[in-house]
Design a protein around this motif. Structure first.
Motif, PDB file in Angstrom:
ATOM      1  N   THR A 173       1.595   3.720   1.836  1.00  0.00           N
ATOM      2  CA  THR A 173       1.684   4.331   3.163  1.00  0.00           C
ATOM      3  C   THR A 173       3.113   4.197   3.667  1.00  0.00           C
ATOM      4  OG1 THR A 173       1.211   2.300   4.390  1.00  0.00           O
ATOM      5  CG2 THR A 173      -0.685   3.615   3.632  1.00  0.00           C
ATOM      6  N   PRO A 174       3.557   5.108   4.538  1.00  0.00           N
ATOM      7  CA  PRO A 174       4.909   4.985   5.082  1.00  0.00           C
ATOM      8  C   PRO A 174       5.131   3.655   5.793  1.00  0.00           C
ATOM      9  CG  PRO A 174       4.026   7.151   5.557  1.00  0.00           C
ATOM     10  CD  PRO A 174       2.902   6.349   4.983  1.00  0.00           C
ATOM     11  N   GLU A 175       4.120   3.199   6.549  1.00  0.00           N
ATOM     12  CA  GLU A 175       4.273   1.956   7.302  1.00  0.00           C
ATOM     13  C   GLU A 175       4.471   0.771   6.362  1.00  0.00           C
ATOM     14  OE1 GLU A 175       2.332   5.073   9.513  1.00  0.00           O
ATOM     15  OE2 GLU A 175       1.763   4.104   7.613  1.00  0.00           O
ATOM     16  N   GLU A 188       0.838  -1.192   0.000  1.00  0.00           N
ATOM     17  CA  GLU A 188       0.000   0.000   0.000  1.00  0.00           C
ATOM     18  C   GLU A 188       0.881   1.253   0.000  1.00  0.00           C
ATOM     19  OE1 GLU A 188      -3.241  -0.005  -0.284  1.00  0.00           O
ATOM     20  OE2 GLU A 188      -3.312  -2.200  -0.288  1.00  0.00           O
TER      21      GLU A 188
END
Length: 360
Positions: free
Chosen positions: A346-348, A344
Motif C-alpha cells: 500500500t502507498p501508506e 504491505e
C-alpha cells in the motif's frame, strides 16, 4: 565515414597499437575494453580537485581487461595453444573471457577456501568456460605453480602481470587519463596488490610526457591493505589478510617495478586498514553514486590518508583509480548495506519506510 557519425571505440589494441610493444601483425583480440569514464568527485575530494577513473566499466568489470586484450593478442601471434594464470579473481575472469574470445582454452589457478575469491569473479570464470582449479594455498603459491607450468610448456601463454604485454595494455589507462584531463594530474592514487598496475600507469605517464603529449607526470600513492602491505613494511607477508580480496597478496610479483616507479615519482606506499577501506567503499556508493569492489576503494582510503599526512594539499588535482566493479563481490555489498524492509503493498506502508524527516 558518413558526415555526422561518431567513430566507434575499437579497444585498446587498435586505438593504441602504435604505442604498444606488440609483435608485428598481431591480431586484435578485443571486447572493446578501455575508454572508461573519468568522473569528478562531488564530496570525496575534501578540498582537492578529485576524479575517479571507473575501470569497473570494462567488459568483465575490471582494469585487467586492458592488459588481457594485449597479452592474448600477443599469445595468438606467438602460436600459444592455451592460456594459464593465477588469480585472486579479476585476472581469472578477464583471462577466461579473452580466452573465449580468442578461441583458446584457459587454465586458471585460484586460492581455495571460503572467501578467498569473491563469488562474482568465480561465476564469471565458470560462465566463460575456463578450467578453474582451486589450489590449496594462497595467491603467491598459485602464481609460483603456474609460472613453473608455463616454463615447462612452451605452448602455454602465462597471462599474469609478469607477462610484459599485460603492463603494455594496462598503461593505456594512463594515456586515457591524460586525454580526458588534457594533461597528467598532480597525483595518482591506486590500489596495489601484485603491483603491476601502478607500474603500468607510471610507464604510460612517462611515455606520454616523453612524446610531448603531457607536460608532467603525477606523484603516486600506492595504497595497500594493512594486512597485506609488503611494500609498506619492506617484508613479505606469508599470510596476507584483508577484506579487499583483490589485493590480498603478500609477495607482489612486480614489487621491483612498483618500488622503482614510486621512487621516481617521489610518491609513497601507504597502508590502509580494512575499516578505512570499507568506509571509503560505503562513501563512494552512498555519496558519489559509484559502486566499486572493496579493493578499488583502497585508492580513496589512500587518498584520504595522504591528505591527513599533508602529502596531498588543498586544490591539487588527483585521480583515484577504481579498479573493479562492486558487482564482483555481491556478498560484501549485502553485508555493508541496510537490510531490506518488509511492508504491505500500500502507498501508506511504503511511505513508512522513508526516513522520518520525509514522513512528517
Amino acid at each position: 565515414m558518413p558526415a555526422g557519425t561518431v567513430a566507434a571505440w575499437r579497444g585498446v589494441v587498435e586505438e593504441f597499437r602504435g604505442d604498444l610493444s606488440l609483435p608485428a601483425g598481431a591480431p586484435a583480440v578485443s571486447l572493446r575494453e578501455g575508454n572508461t569514464p573519468l568522473v569528478p568527485a562531488l564530496r570525496a575530494g575534501r578540498g582537492a580537485d578529485l576524479y575517479f577513473k571507473i575501470e569497473g566499466q570494462n567488459p568483465t568489470g575490471s582494469f585487467k581487461d586492458r592488459g588481457m586484450a594485449v597479452a592474448v593478442s600477443g599469445a595468438l601471434a606467438d602460436g600459444a595453444r592455451f592460456l594459464v594464470c593465477a588469480s585472486t579473481g579479476n585476472t581469472s575472469a578477464s583471462a577466461a573471457a579473452y580466452a573465449a574470445r580468442a578461441g583458446l582454452p584457459a587454465l586458471l589457478a585460484v586460492p581455495a577456501g571460503e572467501g578467498a575469491v569473491a563469488k562474482g569473479k568465480l561465476a564469471q570464470a565458470l560462465a566463460f568456460g575456463a578450467r578453474l582449479v582451486l589450489v590449496r594455498g594462497n595467491f603467491d603459491q598459485a602464481l609460483a605453480a603456474v609460472r613453473a607450468l608455463a616454463t615447462a610448456r612452451p605452448d602455454a601463454a602465462l597471462v599474469n602481470s609478469v607477462n610484459p604485454l599485460r603492463l603494455e595494455g594496462q598503461k593505456t589507462g594512463a594515456f586515457e587519463v591524460v586525454q580526458q584531463l588534457g594533461d597528467a594530474p598532480q597525483w595518482l592514487c591506486i590500489p596495489v596488490g601484485n603491483a603491476g598496475n601502478i607500474s603500468a600507469y607510471w610507464r604510460g605517464f612517462c611515455e606520454y610526457r616523453q612524446a610531448g603529449r603531457s607536460t608532467r607526470v603525477p606523484r603516486l600513492v600506492g595504497a595497500q591493505a594493512a594486512g597485506a602491505a609488503p611494500l609498506v613494511s619492506g617484508q613479505w607477508v606469508d599470510r596476507p589478510e584483508t577484506v579487499a580480496s583483490a589485493i590480498r597478496i603478500g609477495r607482489p610479483a612486480s614489487a621491483h617495478l612498483a618500488r622503482a616507479a614510486v621512487a621516481e615519482a617521489d610518491g609513497r606506499f601507504l597502508a590502509v586498514a580494512d575499516a578505512a577501506i570499507l568506509e571509503a567503499y560505503r562513501f563512494l556508493a552512498r555519496e558519489e553514486g559509484i559502486f566499486c569492489e572493496p579493493a578499488s576503494a583502497a585508492s580513496l582510503a589512500g587518498f584520504w590518508a595522504a591528505q591527513r599526512q599533508g602529502l596531498i594539499r588543498q586544490g591539487e588535482q588527483v585521480v583515484c583509480i577504481l579498479t573493479g566493479s562492486g558487482l564482483k563481490d555481491p556478498d560484501r555489498a549485502v553485508a555493508e548495506g541496510d537490510p531490506p524492509l518488509e511492508a504491505e503493498a500500500t502507498p501508506e506502508a511504503l511511505l513508512g519506510a522513508l526516513p522520518r524527516a520525509l514522513c512528517d
